[in-house]
Write a protein that holds these residues in place. Structure first.
Motif, PDB file in Angstrom:
ATOM      1  N   SER A   1       0.822  -1.215   0.000  1.00 33.52           N
ATOM      2  CA  SER A   1       0.000   0.000   0.000  1.00 33.52           C
ATOM      3  C   SER A   1       0.849   1.256   0.000  1.00 33.52           C
ATOM      4  O   SER A   1       0.327   2.353  -0.144  1.00 33.52           O
ATOM      5  N   CYS A   2       2.131   1.105   0.160  1.00 29.01           N
ATOM      6  CA  CYS A   2       3.041   2.227   0.364  1.00 29.01           C
ATOM      7  C   CYS A   2       3.690   2.663  -0.948  1.00 29.01           C
ATOM      8  O   CYS A   2       4.384   1.885  -1.596  1.00 29.01           O
ATOM      9  N   VAL A   3       3.447   3.912  -1.322  1.00 31.48           N
ATOM     10  CA  VAL A   3       4.106   4.506  -2.483  1.00 31.48           C
ATOM     11  C   VAL A   3       5.215   5.398  -1.946  1.00 31.48           C
ATOM     12  O   VAL A   3       4.964   6.339  -1.205  1.00 31.48           O
ATOM     13  N   ARG A   4       6.458   5.050  -2.306  1.00 28.13           N
ATOM     14  CA  ARG A   4       7.617   5.795  -1.817  1.00 28.13           C
ATOM     15  C   ARG A   4       8.089   6.780  -2.887  1.00 28.13           C
ATOM     16  O   ARG A   4       8.100   6.463  -4.068  1.00 28.13           O
ATOM     17  N   PHE A   5       8.489   7.966  -2.431  1.00 32.15           N
ATOM     18  CA  PHE A   5       9.022   8.970  -3.341  1.00 32.15           C
ATOM     19  C   PHE A   5      10.056   9.806  -2.592  1.00 32.15           C
ATOM     20  O   PHE A   5       9.984   9.984  -1.393  1.00 32.15           O
ATOM     21  N   ARG A   6      11.037  10.304  -3.330  1.00 32.50           N
ATOM     22  CA  ARG A   6      12.105  11.106  -2.716  1.00 32.50           C
ATOM     23  C   ARG A   6      11.886  12.604  -2.907  1.00 32.50           C
ATOM     24  O   ARG A   6      12.320  13.401  -2.099  1.00 32.50           O
ATOM     25  N   ARG A   7      11.237  12.973  -4.011  1.00 29.41           N
ATOM     26  CA  ARG A   7      10.972  14.380  -4.298  1.00 29.41           C
ATOM     27  C   ARG A   7       9.523  14.508  -4.749  1.00 29.41           C
ATOM     28  O   ARG A   7       8.962  13.572  -5.315  1.00 29.41           O
ATOM     29  N   LEU A   8       8.947  15.652  -4.543  1.00 28.53           N
ATOM     30  CA  LEU A   8       7.571  15.886  -4.953  1.00 28.53           C
ATOM     31  C   LEU A   8       7.389  15.600  -6.446  1.00 28.53           C
ATOM     32  O   LEU A   8       6.378  15.038  -6.867  1.00 28.53           O
ATOM     33  N   GLU A   9       8.378  15.955  -7.253  1.00 28.60           N
ATOM     34  CA  GLU A   9       8.306  15.760  -8.702  1.00 28.60           C
ATOM     35  C   GLU A   9       8.217  14.285  -9.091  1.00 28.60           C
ATOM     36  O   GLU A   9       7.846  13.962 -10.220  1.00 28.60           O
ATOM     37  N   ASP A  10       8.567  13.378  -8.177  1.00 32.21           N
ATOM     38  CA  ASP A  10       8.521  11.940  -8.455  1.00 32.21           C
ATOM     39  C   ASP A  10       7.115  11.360  -8.326  1.00 32.21           C
ATOM     40  O   ASP A  10       6.876  10.215  -8.718  1.00 32.21           O
ATOM     41  N   LEU A  11       6.190  12.112  -7.778  1.00 31.10           N
ATOM     42  CA  LEU A  11       4.848  11.615  -7.487  1.00 31.10           C
ATOM     43  C   LEU A  11       3.827  12.291  -8.398  1.00 31.10           C
ATOM     44  O   LEU A  11       3.686  13.516  -8.363  1.00 31.10           O
TER      45      LEU A  11
END
Length: 151
Positions: free
Chosen positions: A110-120
């Motif tokens: 259920s977990c969507v991981r992202f490092r920067r806002l632009e990645d999501l």
């Protein structure tokens, strides 16, 4: 990185500037798309969006049923999407829409991981959040419990 913050504002204020900005933007998308009946709370060291116990008291753990959550972890930020986890059709739709944006999907159950806002892809996130009215999500939760899948 579990937070001891007791309010959303306190949680966000305790983050480094870049993460605070990113999570505030994601939070805004969640709040803009969140169907009526869910409540925003601090639980488990993260910002949660949940079905209150006044609506559904009989949960597997006695806590409000979590619909979505937002967190800053040690190496990334995360959005948890229980509807995507609990419904295979929703998962497929979400994954296809995400991948169609050209962004790299880093996702657990259920977990969507992202490092920067632009990645999501925020539009895809908004669609996933708006997918389930409270009553429909509760029905999916009950079906999952009957089948043995905890949600």
């Amino acid at each position: 990185m579990r937070s001891d913050a007791t309010t959303v504002d306190e949680y966000l204020a305790g983050l480094p500037s870049e993460r605070r900005t990113a999570l505030a933007a994601v939070r805004s998308v969640i709040l803009d798309h969140l169907p009526d009946g869910y409540e925003e709370e601090m639980r488990w060291g993260m910002i949660t969006y949940e079905v209150p116990l006044s609506t559904l008291a009989d949960t597997y753990n006695g806590k409000p049923l979590m619909y979505a959550a937002l967190a800053s972890q040690k190496r990334h930020m995360s959005v948890y999407l229980s509807g995507v986890y609990a419904d295979e059709e929703a998962r497929q739709t979400f994954e296809e829409a995400y991948k169609a944006t050209g962004k790299r999907l880093d996702m657990g159950k259920s977990c969507v991981r992202f490092r920067r806002l632009e990645d999501l892809p925020l539009d895809v996130l908004g669609d996933a959040i708006s997918r389930y009215e409270v009553d429909r999500f509760i029905d999916i939760y009950h079906r999952g419990r009957r089948s043995g899948k905890r949600g």
